[in-house]
Scaffold this motif. Structure first.
Motif, PDB file in Angstrom:
ATOM      1  N   GLN A 100      43.097  18.673  28.737  1.00 47.65           N
ATOM      2  CA  GLN A 100      41.746  18.300  29.154  1.00 47.65           C
ATOM      3  C   GLN A 100      40.758  18.540  28.013  1.00 47.65           C
ATOM      4  O   GLN A 100      41.110  19.093  26.969  1.00 47.65           O
ATOM      5  N   ARG A 127      34.637  30.069  32.029  1.00 51.11           N
ATOM      6  CA  ARG A 127      35.239  29.725  30.731  1.00 51.11           C
ATOM      7  C   ARG A 127      36.764  29.585  30.840  1.00 51.11           C
ATOM      8  O   ARG A 127      37.511  30.032  29.977  1.00 51.11           O
ATOM      9  N   ILE A 181      42.564  29.671  28.304  1.00 51.22           N
ATOM     10  CA  ILE A 181      43.243  28.373  28.369  1.00 51.22           C
ATOM     11  C   ILE A 181      44.532  28.556  29.157  1.00 51.22           C
ATOM     12  O   ILE A 181      45.325  29.466  28.881  1.00 51.22           O
ATOM     13  N   PHE A 241      39.775  26.863  30.938  1.00 47.82           N
ATOM     14  CA  PHE A 241      40.057  25.483  30.568  1.00 47.82           C
ATOM     15  C   PHE A 241      41.564  25.242  30.647  1.00 47.82           C
ATOM     16  O   PHE A 241      42.359  26.188  30.628  1.00 47.82           O
ATOM     17  N   TYR A 242      41.940  23.964  30.728  1.00 46.79           N
ATOM     18  CA  TYR A 242      43.346  23.605  30.931  1.00 46.79           C
ATOM     19  C   TYR A 242      43.831  22.688  29.818  1.00 46.79           C
ATOM     20  O   TYR A 242      43.064  21.878  29.280  1.00 46.79           O
ATOM     21  N   ASN A 272      31.007  25.472  33.352  1.00 48.55           N
ATOM     22  CA  ASN A 272      32.228  26.274  33.471  1.00 48.55           C
ATOM     23  C   ASN A 272      31.913  27.729  33.136  1.00 48.55           C
ATOM     24  O   ASN A 272      32.321  28.247  32.089  1.00 48.55           O
ATOM     25  N   LEU A 309      37.312  20.242  26.432  1.00 44.56           N
ATOM     26  CA  LEU A 309      36.432  21.409  26.517  1.00 44.56           C
ATOM     27  C   LEU A 309      35.041  20.962  26.096  1.00 44.56           C
ATOM     28  O   LEU A 309      34.854  20.457  24.980  1.00 44.56           O
TER      29      LEU A 309
END
Length: 286
Positions: free
Chosen positions: A21, A15, A126, A17-18, A12, A23
């Motif tokens: 989910q 960087r 995020i 992220f959701y 990733n 990391l």
């Protein structure tokens, strides 16, 4: 100190992220000499902060910590340690604004005896992921306004102008189209020259700061005065790239709405607002 540290997200590189989910990352530490280490820790934290002239206001959004290794001796050379965090679902999305921000950071801390603790940081993004197939988000939104165009302030219970506005869903992702329908019943003696429909982003920074941005604007036709029948018309408003609606944070709140203005006489411009939720959706729902 003779220590180099890299925080890696090999799968990733952006960087991003959701929420909901996991990391995944790793720590790469390079030592020039053998070192006794009391511990290596990695933490993920987030904060919403508003920047005011008089003072700053903030709140913690996220604070989690892992111990990677405890008391041990590491040989000179390169060592790599994986780590993983589960991202909570109820987090506000990362945001950079005029008077504040919501930021998330991954920090690695290396504890070596007789040496000040060394910390290495890397910022991440995020985004709060929303399922547009949720039945609550599929509901139609309707707003009604009744107006007396003859008086700015009137206690008379007579409102000859009625404006109904509808959008087909509650939530939308950037790139999608909002289907707006407007029904007008104008029994007043004032002509409506046209309508303006504006998609607006309003950001409120605690305690008192606010910014407003018009994302899209559409002009619509009007209707004649003393019209006995309801006039119906509509349009599509494309949602441009923008920050997601955020009502979770207590410090920075982002809301979206469609402001519909009836263009009548100079001092009479009735306005209604239709709330809209802008979300980050998975790629197959955009």
């Amino acid at each position: 100190m003779g220590i180099l540290c890299e925080i890696l997200f090999d799968k990733n590189p952006k960087r991003i992220f959701y929420t909901g989910q996991s990391l995944h990352g790793s720590i790469r530490i390079t030592l020039k000499n053998d070192k006794y280490v009391r511990g290596i820790f990695v933490k993920i934290n987030g904060a919403a902060i508003t920047i005011c002239k008089a003072d700053n206001f903030g709140e913690d959004c996220l604070n989690d910590r892992l111990e990677i290794i405890g008391d041990t001796r590491l040989a000179a050379g390169t060592h790599e340690f994986p780590f993983q965090f589960k991202i909570p679902t109820q987090l506000p999305s990362s945001y950079e604004g005029e008077y504040g921000f919501i930021r998330y950071m991954v920090t690695v801390s290396v504890d070596i005896p007789k040496i000040p603790r060394k910390e290495f940081e890397k910022r991440i993004i995020i985004l709060r992921l929303t399922d547009l197939k949720d039945t609550e988000l599929q509901r139609q939104v309707a707003v009604t306004g009744r107006f007396n165009p003859y008086f700015v302030c009137s206690c008379l219970p007579w409102f000859p102008l009625k404006i109904d506005a509808y959008i087909d869903h509650t939530a939308y992702a950037p790139g999608s189209n909002i289907e707006l329908e407007i029904n007008v019943t104008n029994r007043s003696f004032c002509k409506i020259h046209g309508f303006e429909a504006q998609l607006i982003k309003e950001v409120t920074y605690v305690p008192v700061l606010q910014s407003i941005e018009i994302l899209k604007e559409v002009k619509l036709r009007g209707c004649l005065q003393n019209h006995k029948y309801t006039v119906c018309f509509g349009c599509f408003i494309e949602v441009p790239p923008t920050s997601a609606t955020n009502l979770i944070s207590k410090v920075i709140k982002i809301r979206h709405f469609i402001r519909i203005t009836a263009l009548m006489r100079k001092k009479c411009r009735p306005v209604i607002e239709v709330p809209v939720t802008i979300v980050t959706a998975s790629e197959n729902q955009r």
